[in-house]
Design an enzyme around this catalytic site. Structure first.
Site, short mmCIF file in Angstrom:
data_model
loop_
_atom_site.label_atom_id
_atom_site.label_comp_id
_atom_site.label_asym_id
_atom_site.label_seq_id
_atom_site.Cartn_x
_atom_site.Cartn_y
_atom_site.Cartn_z
N GLY A 119 -1.40 -7.01 -10.41
CA GLY A 119 -1.00 -5.55 -10.77
C GLY A 119 0.63 -5.57 -10.93
O GLY A 119 1.33 -6.60 -10.86
N GLY A 152 -3.24 -10.46 -5.93
CA GLY A 152 -3.18 -9.33 -6.91
C GLY A 152 -2.37 -9.56 -8.04
O GLY A 152 -1.46 -10.53 -7.87
N GLY A 181 6.08 -3.43 3.99
CA GLY A 181 6.62 -2.89 2.77
C GLY A 181 7.67 -1.69 2.96
O GLY A 181 8.24 -1.38 2.01
N TYR A 211 2.84 0.00 3.61
CA TYR A 211 3.86 0.59 4.68
C TYR A 211 2.98 1.42 5.65
O TYR A 211 3.57 1.78 6.59
CB TYR A 211 4.94 1.05 4.10
N ALA A 217 3.00 -4.41 -9.08
CA ALA A 217 3.93 -4.96 -7.86
C ALA A 217 4.04 -6.28 -8.16
O ALA A 217 5.07 -6.99 -7.46
CB ALA A 217 3.16 -4.28 -6.74
N PHE A 227 5.52 7.75 0.75
CA PHE A 227 6.75 7.72 1.55
C PHE A 227 7.83 8.55 0.59
O PHE A 227 8.74 9.30 1.12
CB PHE A 227 7.07 6.42 1.48
N LYS A 248 2.31 1.29 -13.25
CA LYS A 248 3.46 0.63 -13.28
C LYS A 248 3.70 -0.11 -14.57
O LYS A 248 4.56 -0.20 -15.11
CB LYS A 248 3.98 -0.37 -12.13
#
Length: 246
Positions: free
Chosen positions: A126, A124, A227, A206, A128, A15, A64
């Protein structure tokens, strides 16, 4: 022309490039935005060729957390979260990490929260998920993690999670990439028969706009949210963060 871009892996679908490119064109701003698709995080240093003109980055899955050793410093919030999705580069070439995911998640989830939303499951573990956990702490919502394997800090695995347990957690957040385009027939392996009309399901994905995870929740009467708004909110926060160093 100043260059900004996204660091990630297999990010052609992203995005961010379209969002910022449109923003810069509409506002006639002297910036470009590109994807830096890295097979391994060690390739990050190769971006800084002589006269590179890069002034900042976004960071997405799966880097990240892996990006942190390559940075000169972290702001207080990013250090607490343990994950970075925005990087500024100052005039001396120093790289500083920030996390705007927590801002985006909080802004997008708050309109859906009701008094009975007191406990959450985060699917999860990770990068995020860390911003989501940080936000739940600030909202005083208790949470537990669900992961494929048992490890410190993880209460449930997908094998041990039952529909009875799930009924007790009225917020469920998918922080994994499971179900992202083109793998739209995939979804986290949770007991969806435990979802009720008291539940709220949030997916950081998303694309597609309604993942199989969200569809299965909606079919059980749950409220759902993808999202996209989170992404837009965090992107604007990242833009403000970059602007503070230009």
């Amino acid at each position: 022309m100043n260059r900004l871009g996204l660091i990630g892996k297999d990010i052609s679908y992203s995005f961010s490039r379209g969002y910022f490119t449109s923003k810069f064109e509409e506002q006639k701003l002297p910036f470009t935005y590109e994807n830096f698709d890295l097979k391994h995080i060690s390739e990050f240093t190769q971006l800084f060729t002589k006269g590179h003109s890069i002034v900042g980055f976004n960071v997405t899955i799966p880097y990240k957390e892996d990006i942190i050793p390559y940075l000169d410093s972290l702001n207080k919030k990013a250090r607490k979260i343990g994950a970075v999705n925005t990087i500024t580069i100052n005039k001396e070439g120093k790289l500083k990490g920030y996390n705007t995911d927590c801002y985006g998640f909080k802004k997008s989830i708050k309109p859906f929260l009701k008094p009975h939303h007191k406990k959450a499951l985060i699917l999860g573990t990770g990068g995020a998920s860390k911003a989501i956990a940080y936000t739940f702490k600030r909202l005083d919502i208790k949470f537990d993690y669900v992961s494929r394997t048992k490890k410190p800090g993880v209460k449930f695995t997908y094998e041990t999670l039952t529909s009875e347990i799930l009924k007790d957690y009225t917020i469920v957040v998918n922080s994994t990439p499971i179900g992202t385009h083109p793998n739209v027939d995939e979804c986290p392996n949770i007991p969806y028969d435990g979802i009720t009309n008291q539940h709220f399901l949030f997916d950081v994905i998303y694309n597609p706009s309604q993942t199989k995870f969200l569809k299965l929740g909606k079919d059980r009467g749950a409220e759902i949210c993808n999202g996209l708004q989170m992404l837009e909110y965090q992107a604007e926060k990242a833009w403000k963060t970059w602007n503070s160093t230009f």
